[in-house]
Motif scaffolding. Structure first.
Motif, PDB file in Angstrom:
ATOM      1  N   VAL A   1      55.929  57.641 -19.194  1.00  0.00           N
ATOM      2  CA  VAL A   1      56.017  59.152 -19.683  1.00  0.00           C
ATOM      3  C   VAL A   1      57.125  59.437 -20.636  1.00  0.00           C
ATOM      4  CG1 VAL A   1      55.907  61.364 -18.811  1.00  0.00           C
ATOM      5  CG2 VAL A   1      54.538  59.617 -17.577  1.00  0.00           C
ATOM      6  N   GLY A   2      58.455  58.673 -20.318  1.00  0.00           N
ATOM      7  CA  GLY A   2      59.563  59.032 -20.920  1.00  0.00           C
ATOM      8  C   GLY A   2      59.357  58.601 -22.524  1.00  0.00           C
ATOM      9  N   ALA A   3      58.710  57.170 -22.615  1.00  0.00           N
ATOM     10  CA  ALA A   3      58.449  56.839 -23.958  1.00  0.00           C
ATOM     11  C   ALA A   3      57.436  57.820 -24.772  1.00  0.00           C
ATOM     12  CB  ALA A   3      57.843  55.624 -23.872  1.00  0.00           C
ATOM     13  N   LEU A   4      56.614  58.195 -24.015  1.00  0.00           N
ATOM     14  CA  LEU A   4      55.553  59.336 -24.460  1.00  0.00           C
ATOM     15  C   LEU A   4      56.290  60.642 -25.192  1.00  0.00           C
ATOM     16  CD1 LEU A   4      52.518  59.360 -22.301  1.00  0.00           C
ATOM     17  CD2 LEU A   4      52.460  58.346 -24.545  1.00  0.00           C
ATOM     18  N   LEU A   5      57.013  60.993 -24.234  1.00  0.00           N
ATOM     19  CA  LEU A   5      57.771  62.242 -24.550  1.00  0.00           C
ATOM     20  C   LEU A   5      58.827  62.048 -25.714  1.00  0.00           C
ATOM     21  CD1 LEU A   5      58.775  63.544 -20.991  1.00  0.00           C
ATOM     22  CD2 LEU A   5      57.221  64.631 -22.487  1.00  0.00           C
ATOM     23  N   ARG A   6      59.278  60.914 -25.859  1.00  0.00           N
ATOM     24  CA  ARG A   6      60.301  60.651 -26.993  1.00  0.00           C
ATOM     25  C   ARG A   6      59.516  60.517 -28.236  1.00  0.00           C
ATOM     26  NH1 ARG A   6      63.411  58.226 -23.228  1.00  0.00           N
ATOM     27  NH2 ARG A   6      62.494  56.410 -23.289  1.00  0.00           N
ATOM     28  N   ASP A   7      58.213  59.781 -28.178  1.00  0.00           N
ATOM     29  CA  ASP A   7      57.656  59.681 -29.408  1.00  0.00           C
ATOM     30  C   ASP A   7      57.049  60.888 -29.718  1.00  0.00           C
ATOM     31  OD1 ASP A   7      58.404  57.223 -29.265  1.00  0.00           O
ATOM     32  OD2 ASP A   7      56.631  56.259 -28.548  1.00  0.00           O
ATOM     33  N   ALA A   8      56.718  61.832 -28.890  1.00  0.00           N
ATOM     34  CA  ALA A   8      55.939  63.050 -29.301  1.00  0.00           C
ATOM     35  C   ALA A   8      56.651  63.932 -30.119  1.00  0.00           C
ATOM     36  CB  ALA A   8      55.482  63.682 -27.884  1.00  0.00           C
ATOM     37  N   LYS A   9      55.832  64.575 -31.299  1.00  0.00           N
ATOM     38  CA  LYS A   9      56.293  65.529 -32.014  1.00  0.00           C
ATOM     39  C   LYS A   9      56.262  66.937 -31.199  1.00  0.00           C
ATOM     40  CE  LYS A   9      55.833  63.299 -36.498  1.00  0.00           C
ATOM     41  NZ  LYS A   9      54.777  62.515 -36.152  1.00  0.00           N
ATOM     42  N   THR A  10      55.226  67.248 -30.616  1.00  0.00           N
ATOM     43  CA  THR A  10      54.750  68.475 -30.052  1.00  0.00           C
ATOM     44  C   THR A  10      54.669  68.066 -28.599  1.00  0.00           C
ATOM     45  OG1 THR A  10      52.673  68.269 -30.858  1.00  0.00           O
ATOM     46  CG2 THR A  10      54.079  69.860 -32.018  1.00  0.00           C
ATOM     47  N   ILE A  11      55.422  68.830 -27.913  1.00  0.00           N
ATOM     48  CA  ILE A  11      54.803  68.860 -26.378  1.00  0.00           C
ATOM     49  C   ILE A  11      54.891  69.972 -25.726  1.00  0.00           C
ATOM     50  CG2 ILE A  11      56.068  68.100 -24.043  1.00  0.00           C
ATOM     51  CD1 ILE A  11      58.106  66.438 -25.825  1.00  0.00           C
ATOM     52  N   ILE A  12      53.910  70.273 -25.102  1.00  0.00           N
ATOM     53  CA  ILE A  12      53.589  71.554 -24.377  1.00  0.00           C
ATOM     54  C   ILE A  12      53.708  71.476 -22.668  1.00  0.00           C
ATOM     55  CG2 ILE A  12      52.597  72.787 -26.332  1.00  0.00           C
ATOM     56  CD1 ILE A  12      50.201  72.606 -24.484  1.00  0.00           C
ATOM     57  N   GLY A  13      54.327  72.422 -22.204  1.00  0.00           N
ATOM     58  CA  GLY A  13      54.146  72.447 -20.569  1.00  0.00           C
ATOM     59  C   GLY A  13      53.512  73.820 -20.226  1.00  0.00           C
ATOM     60  N   ILE A  14      52.318  73.495 -19.266  1.00  0.00           N
ATOM     61  CA  ILE A  14      51.635  74.638 -18.735  1.00  0.00           C
ATOM     62  C   ILE A  14      52.027  74.614 -17.230  1.00  0.00           C
ATOM     63  CG2 ILE A  14      49.511  75.333 -18.266  1.00  0.00           C
ATOM     64  CD1 ILE A  14      48.514  74.201 -20.810  1.00  0.00           C
ATOM     65  N   GLY A  15      52.546  75.809 -16.957  1.00  0.00           N
ATOM     66  CA  GLY A  15      53.305  75.982 -15.605  1.00  0.00           C
ATOM     67  C   GLY A  15      51.944  76.548 -14.629  1.00  0.00           C
ATOM     68  N   SER A  16      52.459  76.937 -13.346  1.00  0.00           N
ATOM     69  CA  SER A  16      51.383  77.173 -12.282  1.00  0.00           C
ATOM     70  C   SER A  16      51.918  78.309 -11.424  1.00  0.00           C
ATOM     71  CB  SER A  16      51.431  75.719 -11.492  1.00  0.00           C
ATOM     72  OG  SER A  16      50.736  76.134 -10.493  1.00  0.00           O
ATOM     73  N   PRO A  17      50.899  79.148 -11.177  1.00  0.00           N
ATOM     74  CA  PRO A  17      51.444  80.157 -10.398  1.00  0.00           C
ATOM     75  C   PRO A  17      51.253  79.652  -8.838  1.00  0.00           C
ATOM     76  CG  PRO A  17      49.061  80.399 -10.910  1.00  0.00           C
ATOM     77  CD  PRO A  17      49.706  79.272 -11.797  1.00  0.00           C
ATOM     78  N   ARG A  18      51.094  78.512  -8.377  1.00  0.00           N
ATOM     79  CA  ARG A  18      51.044  77.998  -7.111  1.00  0.00           C
ATOM     80  C   ARG A  18      51.999  76.895  -6.848  1.00  0.00           C
ATOM     81  NH1 ARG A  18      47.825  72.980  -6.747  1.00  0.00           N
ATOM     82  NH2 ARG A  18      46.192  73.232  -8.535  1.00  0.00           N
ATOM     83  N   ALA A  19      52.763  76.525  -7.892  1.00  0.00           N
ATOM     84  CA  ALA A  19      53.943  75.519  -7.753  1.00  0.00           C
ATOM     85  C   ALA A  19      55.069  76.477  -7.568  1.00  0.00           C
ATOM     86  CB  ALA A  19      54.186  74.904  -9.098  1.00  0.00           C
ATOM     87  N   SER A  20      56.247  75.853  -7.051  1.00  0.00           N
ATOM     88  CA  SER A  20      57.576  76.333  -6.955  1.00  0.00           C
ATOM     89  C   SER A  20      58.222  77.077  -8.264  1.00  0.00           C
ATOM     90  CB  SER A  20      58.512  75.627  -6.086  1.00  0.00           C
ATOM     91  OG  SER A  20      58.744  74.270  -6.892  1.00  0.00           O
ATOM     92  N   LEU A  21      58.901  77.907  -8.007  1.00  0.00           N
ATOM     93  CA  LEU A  21      59.626  78.394  -8.963  1.00  0.00           C
ATOM     94  C   LEU A  21      60.436  77.444  -9.758  1.00  0.00           C
ATOM     95  CD1 LEU A  21      61.102  80.590 -10.877  1.00  0.00           C
ATOM     96  CD2 LEU A  21      62.616  80.903  -9.079  1.00  0.00           C
ATOM     97  N   GLU A  22      61.062  76.452  -8.823  1.00  0.00           N
ATOM     98  CA  GLU A  22      62.077  75.316  -9.465  1.00  0.00           C
ATOM     99  C   GLU A  22      60.984  74.621 -10.373  1.00  0.00           C
ATOM    100  OE1 GLU A  22      61.855  76.481  -6.338  1.00  0.00           O
ATOM    101  OE2 GLU A  22      63.609  76.494  -5.184  1.00  0.00           O
ATOM    102  N   ALA A  23      59.890  74.024  -9.879  1.00  0.00           N
ATOM    103  CA  ALA A  23      59.092  73.038 -10.839  1.00  0.00           C
ATOM    104  C   ALA A  23      58.727  73.881 -12.129  1.00  0.00           C
ATOM    105  CB  ALA A  23      57.818  72.940  -9.959  1.00  0.00           C
ATOM    106  N   ASN A  24      58.400  75.138 -11.924  1.00  0.00           N
ATOM    107  CA  ASN A  24      57.978  75.749 -13.182  1.00  0.00           C
ATOM    108  C   ASN A  24      59.104  75.797 -14.183  1.00  0.00           C
ATOM    109  OD1 ASN A  24      55.335  76.869 -13.191  1.00  0.00           O
ATOM    110  ND2 ASN A  24      55.883  77.690 -11.361  1.00  0.00           N
ATOM    111  N   PHE A  25      60.325  75.954 -13.385  1.00  0.00           N
ATOM    112  CA  PHE A  25      61.663  76.092 -14.486  1.00  0.00           C
ATOM    113  C   PHE A  25      61.843  74.974 -15.093  1.00  0.00           C
ATOM    114  CE2 PHE A  25      66.214  75.694 -14.922  1.00  0.00           C
ATOM    115  CZ  PHE A  25      66.460  76.661 -15.660  1.00  0.00           C
TER     116      PHE A  25
END
Lengths: 175, 907
Positions: B303-327
């Protein structure tokens, strides 16, 4: 000074006298010592007079155990009878204190006059239910917990336990 | 305050309480059965006897029931007096006459109030030599077991079930020693709060079937203080584990939130933690499309390699995950690329809620709700969407009864007298919803479609503002605006309840207008807005955008604990997925989205992880895991933090406390989350807090089948709790109290010992902290009347929530799923005629493969509405913006199912 010498001589004399007393040592294992039925040795699980396992998985033996060497899990059959899904005693930890036997409300767990549990591999000291369960009722031939308890099991309906009246008819209008 | 003498001690106590409450509050051990802090006194069991003396010269005294004794100035009592203690011993001997010899095979054993009280009262041997009365049991549904033999006829169950929770299918039957507590026939208990019977019953008549299926005694449970994730209210729960499995959910008292009670979804809906659908390993999809289990280390590198190579990264949060995880996700992808993952209406309602919390309008806690004396519910199906709130609302309508009692100088704890006096007198509660509501029996219901509810709300607000109800503007026979306005303006504490269960932000805006209008004249006005999920507020305060715009491409998309297929229409999702090259899903259970991912990371559930949840009242509460998750499963925030470290982000954050401090620094409005619970450095008399009871058993045997060499207990560096029996548990603050226990009090009723007063706050303050304060005025909204279409009757699909079946996670629990309704469409005869259907027909969508909805016709469904349950199988209907529903000509009704309602189902 004199007293000390007398003490020494008395000690030698006492030791000498012991050469003529009956030896307590027996030629174990050729000669087996007598162990009373109440002796606290290897733990077993017994069956009730009907031949069904007595343990109801109440967990009291486990909680009484000072070295926490008993672990079990309750499950029940289709008629609601509680019994242990597994029952494990780690004899390498057991101190044969007998608290489990005292705690047991059903006489299921009993200690026996057998102490010969030597193993080269400590793992072999872990006994599961198949190693613990015997075919008979052990020291208490008559007692059956489920004949006393109010819970229904296969073969015993409500009101059929000892000291129980037949089930109430809720719809009865009698005073 | 009044002076009384108890056993020679001079005390100053509150005279609004009864003597039993006062004595328990003072820490006395006095046995009782029929009294319950929330149910008041009826003096039925005669167990709480004490001696009362006329004056100091009176040496004989007389026995009185402390629960029925008011506090009077100078009164002299003795708890220890021989007369009373002998009386108590003989009373319990009588109560125990017919009690079966069941303790070893009873689920209540070890945490049984009857056991505790028997020991406390000093009874040992049964002297009665005659037969014991026996009863047949009933089937009461998948949650609650029934063993009527054990009953001591304290009547708590029916008083709770009928008087407190408003159920009508559990009653007392027959007379004398035949008294029977049950249903008129076998069947599922209908009330949504029936699970509390398990705790209300002082003995083992009503037991927890979910626990019994993998039973563990209370002393063997490893527990932690957690927060329920079933809805947006954030009830406090104790989550317990044994042998690496979740065993049960129990109530955890919080004087501000849930008090003594939970709803059945919260109590019985967490079995998904043990589900076979759990994702156990990291998985990477091969080039041939097949998942391969992989180690955490390899996956992170990948995943680290994918993230480094990616030009656009998006993250979709969750209303059932903890605040920490979303942050952490937001930090990893950058603020601009973070999306909340909420559906459109939910996101909008979340933002509205946030603006209300920061305004001068007060949002009361669940405990405070019970003090409001006029209530307006706008489009919120509380019982099914935010269940515990419905129980509080049901108590709030009793304020009229309490006022009558005060006027008649009847103490409020004299429960039977207060109820008898009040009869049907209730504070007004107006229920404006689209479908039948479980509170209808104590409220004034009106059935309107969501647009009309919003319009009615706006009219009410206008009328309050203009001090006159202009009936002409909205002359509607179905609803009397004037009476609502009058009740709300005359009330000393009016409360508006709304939420997202109708998926209509318009309704919420209308509710805000009403609250705003009332708040101008009345500082005590309250407004409650319920959202769909446990942490909606957290994710809303992190990001406004809900989902990337259609067609926006992304090299890597990270989706955190969010099955987007549940929230968005399939077509929109397919379109979005097409533009995502690498989809990384972090989730605990397999779902429609995780099966489409390229990389999946196994997340811990609430039962295994620490996290902060912000409820709909803006209260941040810390939830702790009861046990370490298996294998590579880890909390979402931990996965994301490790990914961040790989990208040189958050390098100085190694510990969750550092993470919380970082959140507080970067988001000042959430700064107080740090204080939601003590940090990992907290020590009680130099010790950490034990998750296990001091009498936990089996430590040297439970894993001996694997190896006789016992492993070291796992360590918990992230919190002040330990996975051990070593540690303190008596003086822990409420937010860290892993279980409730006090010497001699093994049941949950030991909470008496930890409250500042009975039914009050916990001694060191109730857990959680309210984050938002503000005095800014909230925006005034203008009604969007352009809604309904031109001339044609527009068919509108209105969602209807179900406490069992509408929640994504609890649905994975077998017992909950068995009570979920099957899909249906509810409409009135008019609408049915328009759609050309009748009972026995079904409606279908013109596209897609969603199952058809069997039609039921009811007169009180609003015109133009097709009420459709919120279920996994019906989401295609709910995502429909413009209804294209038609009769399904190929449909035939399945045999023999149509007339069975849920409470008639037999095992």
């Amino acid at each position: 000074m004199i007293e000390a010498i007398i003490s020494q001589i008395r000690t030698l004399w006492t030791v000498f006298l012991h050469s003529f007393s009956r030896p307590e040592t027996v030629q174990y294992p050729e000669q087996m010592p007598y162990l009373a039925p109440r002796y606290r040795g290897r733990i077993i699980l017994t069956r009730d007079p009907d031949g069904v396992e007595r343990c109801v998985a109440c967990n009291l033996c486990a909680v009484a155990c000072p070295v926490d060497c008993i672990a079990l899990q309750k499950t029940e059959d289709e008629d609601g009878r509680w019994y242990p899904e597994f029952f494990r005693i780690n004899f390498s930890r057991c101190i044969m204190c007998g608290f489990c036997e005292e705690a047991c409300p059903t006489y299921a767990i009993q200690l026996t006059p057998d102490f010969e549990m030597c193993e080269y591999d400590r793992q072999n000291m872990v006994y599961e239910k198949e190693h613990l369960l015997i075919d008979g009722p052990g020291k208490y031939p008559d007692y059956s917990f489920y004949r006393v308890a109010g819970k229904t099991i296969g073969g015993k309906d409500k009101g059929e336990a000892e000291n129980e009246a037949p089930p109430v008819d809720v719809k009865s209008l009698l005073p | 305050m009044t002076n009384i003498t108890v056993d020679g001690r001079l005390l100053e106590v509150d005279d609004s309480d009864n003597l039993l409450q006062v004595l328990l509050g003072l820490g006395e051990d006095l046995p009782y059965f029929c009294w319950h802090p929330e149910l008041g006194s009826v003096g039925a069991c005669r167990q709480c006897a004490v001696v009362q003396y006329m004056n100091e010269d009176d040496k004989r005294g007389r026995v009185v029931m402390s629960c029925m004794t008011a506090i009077t100035e100078g009164a002299i009592f003795s708890v220890q007096g021989e007369k009373a203690s002998n009386f108590r011993t003989s009373v319990i001997e009588n109560l125990m006459l017919n009690h079966p010899h069941d303790c070893p095979v009873c689920e209540e054993g070890g945490e049984c109030h009857l056991q505790d009280m028997t020991i406390m009262a000093g009874h040992r041997d049964r002297q009665y030599r005659h037969l014991k009365t026996t009863f047949r049991n009933q089937y009461l549904g998948p949650f609650i077991g029934h063993e009527m033999n054990r009953c001591i006829t304290c009547y708590r169950c029916v008083r709770y079930y009928q008087d407190y929770a408003g159920g009508d299918d559990l009653s007392a039957f027959a007379s004398r020693d035949r008294i029977y507590f049950g249903r008129s026939a076998d069947g599922v208990l209908e009330n949504e709060f029936a699970g509390n019977l398990v705790e209300v019953c002082p003995t083992g008549v009503f037991t927890d079937k979910i626990l019994s299926a993998h039973y563990t005694r209370k002393w063997d449970l490893q527990s932690a203080p957690a927060v329920c994730t079933g809805c947006s209210l954030g009830c406090n729960i104790t989550v317990s584990e044994r042998y690496g499995q979740l065993r049960r959910i129990h109530n955890r008292y919080n004087g501000e939130v849930n008090g003594y009670f939970l709803c059945d979804r919260g109590r019985f809906g967490a079995e998904y933690v043990n589900s076979d659908d759990r994702i156990p390993y990291c998985g990477i999809r091969n080039t041939d499309g097949i998942y391969e289990a992989n180690s955490a280390k390899n996956t992170l590198v990948h995943v680290g390699a994918l993230l480094r190579d990616a030009k656009t990264i998006i993250g979709i949060g969750s209303p059932r995950a903890s605040l920490e995880a979303n942050f952490v996700l937001r930090t990893l992808v950058g603020e601009d690329n973070f999306y909340s993952g909420l559906s459109g209406p939910e996101a909008e309602i979340g933002s509205l809620l946030l603006s209300v919390l920061k305004s001068n309008i007060k949002t009361p806690s669940l405990a405070q709700v019970e003090d409001f004396d006029a209530i307006l519910i706008l489009g919120e199906d509380t019982t099914n969407h935010a269940p515990r709130l419905a129980l509080s609302l049901r108590q709030a309508v009793r304020n009229e009864a309490k006022n009558l009692a005060r006027d008649a100088r009847i103490p409020l704890w004299a429960d039977a007298a207060v109820r008898k006096l009040a009869q049907d007198a209730r504070s007004p509660m107006f229920i404006l919803t689209s479908s039948d509501d479980r509170l209808d029996d104590v409220g004034i219901p009106s059935r309107l479609n969501p647009d009309d509810i919003a319009l009615a709300g706006f009219s009410i607000a206008e009328a309050i503002n203009s001090h006159a109800a202009n009936d002409d503007a909205d002359n509607d026979s179905r609803i009397n605006i004037a009476s609502i306005v009058e009740a709300l303006t005359n009330a000393s504490k009016p409360l508006i309840v709304t939420g997202s269960s109708s998926s209509s932000p318009e309704i919420v805006k209308a509710a805000i207008n009403v609250a705003n209008a009332l708040a101008k004249h009345n500082d005590n006005t309250g407004l409650i807005i319920c959202t769909d999920e446990a942490n909606t507020l957290a994710v809303v305060s992190l990001g406004e955008k809900s989902l990337p715009e259609a067609g926006a491409a992304a090299d890597v998309a990270i989706v955190l604990e969010n099955d987007l297929f549940q929230r968005f229409a399939d077509a929109a999702m397919e379109d979005w997925l097409e533009h995502v090259t690498n989809l990384i899903v972090i989730d605990s259970l397999d779902n429609s989205l995780s099966s489409r991912s390229d990389v999946v990371l196994p997340a811990a559930t609430f039962a295994e992880a620490q996290g902060t949840y912000i409820n709909n009242e803006g209260r941040a509460q810390r939830s702790f895991g009861a046990f370490k998750p298996k294998g590579d499963i880890a909390p979402s925030w931990d996965w994301l933090l490790r990914l961040c470290h790989g990208q040189d982000l958050l390098q100085d954050v190694q510990h969750i406390d550092e993470l919380l401090r970082t959140i507080a620094e970067i988001l000042p409005e959430l700064a107080l989350i740090v204080n939601a619970a003590p940090d990992a450095g907290f020590r009680d008399h130099g010790q950490k807090i034990a998750r296990m009871t001091h009498r936990q058993s089996g430590r040297t045997a439970m894993l001996a089948d694997v190896s006789v060499h016992e492993p070291k207990q796992p360590e918990d560096d992230n919190s002040a709790l330990t996975y051990s029996m070593e540690g303190a548990n008596q003086a822990a603050p409420g937010s860290l109290r892993a279980f409730t226990w006090s010497p001699g009090w093994n049941s949950n009723q030991s909470i008496n010992k930890f409250q500042d007063e009975i039914s009050g706050h916990l001694q060191d303050g109730d857990p959680g902290i309210k984050l938002f304060t503000g005095s800014s005025a909230v925006a005034h909204f203008v009604s969007d009347k352009s809604g309904p279409g031109s001339g044609n009757i527009r068919i509108r699909v209105v969602p209807r929530w179900h406490i069992f079946g509408s929640d994504e996670l609890s649905n994975k629990s077998q017992a909950i799923r068995s009570l979920a309704p099957s899909p249906y469409a509810l409409l009135n005869p008019n609408t049915a005629e328009n759609l050309n259907v009748q009972t026995g027909d079904a409606l279908k969508l013109d596209s897609g493969d969603a199952p058809s909805l069997p039609v039921s016709i009811e007169d009180n469904v609003p015109d133009g509405c097709v009420i459709c349950p919120v279920l996994e199988t019906t989401r295609a209907y709910l995502h429909l913006s413009d209804g294209v529903l038609s009769k399904d000509d190929d449909w035939t009704a399945p045999d023999g199912q149509e007339d069975v309602i849920v409470s008639d189902r037999r095992p």
